[in-house]
Design a protein around this motif. Structure first.
Motif, mmCIF file in Angstrom:
data_model
loop_
_atom_site.group_PDB
_atom_site.id
_atom_site.type_symbol
_atom_site.label_atom_id
_atom_site.label_comp_id
_atom_site.label_asym_id
_atom_site.label_seq_id
_atom_site.Cartn_x
_atom_site.Cartn_y
_atom_site.Cartn_z
ATOM 1 N N VAL A 208 0.679 -1.319 0.059
ATOM 2 C CA VAL A 208 -0.060 0.073 0.044
ATOM 3 C C VAL A 208 0.806 1.059 0.035
ATOM 4 C CG1 VAL A 208 -1.698 1.219 1.315
ATOM 5 C CG2 VAL A 208 -2.051 -1.319 1.122
ATOM 6 N N LYS A 209 2.009 1.133 0.820
ATOM 7 C CA LYS A 209 2.799 2.396 0.717
ATOM 8 C C LYS A 209 3.431 2.869 -0.577
ATOM 9 C CE LYS A 209 6.623 3.971 3.615
ATOM 10 N NZ LYS A 209 7.713 3.606 4.711
ATOM 11 N N SER A 210 3.847 1.740 -1.351
ATOM 12 C CA SER A 210 4.313 1.842 -2.636
ATOM 13 C C SER A 210 3.184 2.412 -3.465
ATOM 14 C CB SER A 210 4.835 0.710 -3.136
ATOM 15 O OG SER A 210 5.258 0.587 -4.479
ATOM 16 N N LYS A 211 2.155 2.012 -3.314
ATOM 17 C CA LYS A 211 1.062 2.557 -4.186
ATOM 18 C C LYS A 211 0.651 4.049 -3.939
ATOM 19 C CE LYS A 211 -1.054 -1.013 -6.490
ATOM 20 N NZ LYS A 211 -1.436 -1.096 -7.936
ATOM 21 N N ILE A 212 0.580 4.304 -2.575
ATOM 22 C CA ILE A 212 0.291 5.712 -2.239
ATOM 23 C C ILE A 212 1.463 6.719 -2.717
ATOM 24 C CG2 ILE A 212 0.339 7.276 -0.167
ATOM 25 C CD1 ILE A 212 -1.054 5.033 1.291
ATOM 26 N N ALA A 213 2.865 6.131 -2.506
ATOM 27 C CA ALA A 213 3.843 7.074 -2.928
ATOM 28 C C ALA A 213 3.776 7.321 -4.316
ATOM 29 C CB ALA A 213 5.152 6.399 -2.733
ATOM 30 N N SER A 214 3.260 6.475 -5.222
ATOM 31 C CA SER A 214 3.067 6.649 -6.803
ATOM 32 C C SER A 214 2.223 7.654 -7.209
ATOM 33 C CB SER A 214 2.769 5.065 -7.560
ATOM 34 O OG SER A 214 3.811 4.209 -7.358
ATOM 35 N N LEU A 215 1.121 7.530 -6.473
ATOM 36 C CA LEU A 215 0.074 8.625 -6.665
ATOM 37 C C LEU A 215 0.454 9.748 -6.287
ATOM 38 C CD1 LEU A 215 -3.637 7.282 -5.533
ATOM 39 C CD2 LEU A 215 -2.447 8.028 -7.853
ATOM 40 N N ALA A 216 1.388 10.005 -5.092
ATOM 41 C CA ALA A 216 1.912 10.999 -4.680
ATOM 42 C C ALA A 216 2.706 11.694 -5.849
ATOM 43 C CB ALA A 216 2.680 11.150 -3.336
ATOM 44 N N ASP A 217 3.418 11.016 -6.320
ATOM 45 C CA ASP A 217 4.513 11.411 -7.570
ATOM 46 C C ASP A 217 3.597 11.778 -8.621
ATOM 47 O OD1 ASP A 217 7.364 11.660 -8.625
ATOM 48 O OD2 ASP A 217 6.553 9.892 -9.831
ATOM 49 N N GLN A 218 2.760 11.196 -9.085
ATOM 50 C CA GLN A 218 1.902 11.401 -10.369
ATOM 51 C C GLN A 218 0.933 12.821 -9.889
ATOM 52 O OE1 GLN A 218 -0.941 8.268 -11.133
ATOM 53 N NE2 GLN A 218 -1.608 9.352 -13.025
ATOM 54 N N TYR A 219 0.831 13.007 -8.699
ATOM 55 C CA TYR A 219 -0.069 14.386 -8.520
ATOM 56 C C TYR A 219 0.489 15.126 -7.512
ATOM 57 C CZ TYR A 219 -3.713 11.663 -11.115
ATOM 58 O OH TYR A 219 -4.399 10.869 -12.062
ATOM 59 N N PRO A 220 1.472 15.929 -7.714
ATOM 60 C CA PRO A 220 2.176 16.723 -6.821
ATOM 61 C C PRO A 220 1.337 17.714 -6.414
ATOM 62 C CG PRO A 220 3.492 16.536 -9.013
ATOM 63 C CD PRO A 220 2.168 16.038 -9.073
ATOM 64 N N GLY A 221 1.405 17.905 -5.041
ATOM 65 C CA GLY A 221 0.619 18.863 -4.231
ATOM 66 C C GLY A 221 -0.690 18.468 -3.947
ATOM 67 N N ALA A 222 -1.102 17.159 -4.001
ATOM 68 C CA ALA A 222 -2.543 16.637 -3.802
ATOM 69 C C ALA A 222 -2.644 16.314 -2.417
ATOM 70 C CB ALA A 222 -2.787 15.010 -4.529
ATOM 71 N N SER A 223 -4.112 16.628 -1.703
ATOM 72 C CA SER A 223 -3.958 16.334 -0.396
ATOM 73 C C SER A 223 -4.561 14.685 -0.593
ATOM 74 C CB SER A 223 -5.160 17.123 0.237
ATOM 75 O OG SER A 223 -6.286 17.264 -0.437
ATOM 76 N N HIS A 224 -4.298 14.112 0.722
ATOM 77 C CA HIS A 224 -4.428 12.748 0.987
ATOM 78 C C HIS A 224 -5.361 12.571 2.052
ATOM 79 C CE1 HIS A 224 -1.532 11.550 -2.362
ATOM 80 N NE2 HIS A 224 -1.055 12.702 -2.016
ATOM 81 N N LYS A 225 -6.626 11.833 1.996
ATOM 82 C CA LYS A 225 -7.367 11.483 2.844
ATOM 83 C C LYS A 225 -7.592 9.919 3.251
ATOM 84 C CE LYS A 225 -8.050 16.108 2.100
ATOM 85 N NZ LYS A 225 -7.533 17.153 2.944
ATOM 86 N N PHE A 226 -7.200 9.548 4.698
ATOM 87 C CA PHE A 226 -7.339 8.137 4.816
ATOM 88 C C PHE A 226 -8.486 8.076 5.874
ATOM 89 C CE2 PHE A 226 -3.110 9.247 3.072
ATOM 90 C CZ PHE A 226 -2.863 8.403 2.164
ATOM 91 N N THR A 227 -8.334 6.929 6.560
ATOM 92 C CA THR A 227 -9.081 6.672 7.660
ATOM 93 C C THR A 227 -8.429 6.428 8.857
ATOM 94 O OG1 THR A 227 -9.453 4.328 7.752
ATOM 95 C CG2 THR A 227 -10.764 5.242 5.953
ATOM 96 N N ALA A 228 -8.882 6.674 10.011
ATOM 97 C CA ALA A 228 -7.883 6.701 11.284
ATOM 98 C C ALA A 228 -7.944 5.304 11.759
ATOM 99 C CB ALA A 228 -8.500 7.764 12.130
#
Length: 358
Positions: A208-228
């Motif tokens: 999951v960490k690898s997937k999230i990092a890829s999205l962060a790289d694809q969309y610089p400056g995006a905000s990321h919302k998860f569950t607690a």
């Protein structure tokens, strides 16, 4: 293999709740804090939400399959561990960001396999692990009249929790996403293997960490919302949260928030305990959130709707539909938050929410 994750989500009480029998839109009728840690001084919440939305003014089309965002667009990316989490505890926040002009992307993290849910739909279960004898296990929602199929499902599914359950749950998820008007759905289809023996938790977190990092790289400056996940106390939710927290600590994610999607199991005083921000959902948005929740109690087999989400967590869904608030938590600080499994099988935590980590 038993889907142990289901133990933390199954809620089949026959009580009808305050609003009485039935389920659907017809029956439904805080102060901002701690956001300043990511916002320049004097920046209002609305301006914070609209920051970077200039490019977002031209959204990615009206459907769910928008094209790749331009480099200047800064979407809000919401991560739903399973099919239903987005409707339960993310919907109001999704609609808030949409109203502010932000492109909203919704990620479905796991496939959502669930063998016990298949057994519920069959109205029978295997007597033991030999799988030679069936016993009756009728719909427990039937006595209260809360089952969309009136307690008679009439299906005979494989009980691997995969072949019929996954596409059925995903149909409900896509309908919910459409009701919320998200701009793009991303389905990672990661097997929910976090309950497997050995180092499954760590392996799942790494994936999951690898997937999230890829999205962060694809969309610089995006905000990321998860569950607690440290409050929801299920392995899958906690593993996804761990991945997000570690990426934020490493500076890969710079704008991170966590919605407490299992808040509706608790009294309201505990729902907001430790929250950085309690979202007050306006009437128009609350109706849309309720419509999204209702997608999980629709019975139409010809369209692949089997009310799976509602059979999984009816009490949680009804409580979420009745509460006009969502509970948003900030990034936990190093030295307080602990990565790793904290569910009911962990002798260190006994499946209790870790309020002191917020």
């Amino acid at each position: 293999m038993a889907d142990r994750h289901f133990r933390h989500r199954l809620d089949l009480s026959a009580s009808t709740g305050d609003a009485g029998p039935g389920f659907g839109p017809a029956r439904w009728s805080g102060p901002e804090a701690a956001l300043a840690d990511l916002a320049p001084a004097g920046l209002s919440r609305r301006r914070l939400l609209t920051a970077g939305a200039m490019a977002g003014a031209t959204l990615l089309g009206t459907g769910l399959m928008g094209g790749k965002a331009s480099a200047a667009s800064k979407p809000a990316i919401f991560y739903s561990p399973h099919q239903d989490d987005e409707a339960l505890g993310l919907a109001g926040s999704i609609l808030e960001h949409k109203a502010a002009g932000r492109p909203v992307y919704l990620v479905l993290v796991t496939r959502g396999e669930n063998n016990q849910l298949a057994e519920i739909m069959n109205e029978w279960k295997w007597k033991d692990d030999t799988k030679t004898t069936k016993i009756d296990w009728s719909c427990r929602l039937r006595p209260s009249g809360r089952c969309a199929a009136h307690g008679r499902h009439g299906v005979d599914w494989p009980t691997d929790g995969d072949a019929m359950v996954v596409p059925g749950r995903t149909t409900e998820f896509m309908a919910s996403a459409k009701a919320l008007g998200v701009d793009k759905v991303i389905n990672w289809k990661i097997p929910d293997t976090v309950y497997n023996p050995g180092n499954a938790f760590d392996k799942f977190t790494k994936t999951v960490k690898s997937k999230i990092a890829s999205l962060a790289d694809q969309y610089p400056g995006a905000s990321h919302k998860f569950t607690a996940g440290w409050l929801e106390v299920t392995r899958t939710h906690k593993a996804i949260t761990d991945a997000a927290v570690e990426l934020a600590w490493d500076g890969v994610l710079t704008d991170v928030r966590f919605n407490f999607v299992y808040a509706y199991d608790f009294a309201e005083s505990d729902r907001r305990r430790g929250a950085a921000y309690v979202l007050d959902i306006p009437d128009e948005h609350l109706q849309k959130k309720q419509n999204a929740i209702h997608c999980y109690n629709k019975w139409s087999p010809s369209e692949n709707f089997y009310a799976l989400g509602y059979h999984s967590v009816p009490e949680k869904m009804e409580a979420a539909a009745a509460d006009r608030h969502e509970y948003v938590f900030a990034l936990p600080k190093k030295g307080k938050y602990q990565t790793g499994n904290i569910d009911a099988e962990s002798e260190d935590y006994d499946g209790k929410p870790q309020w002191d980590w917020s």
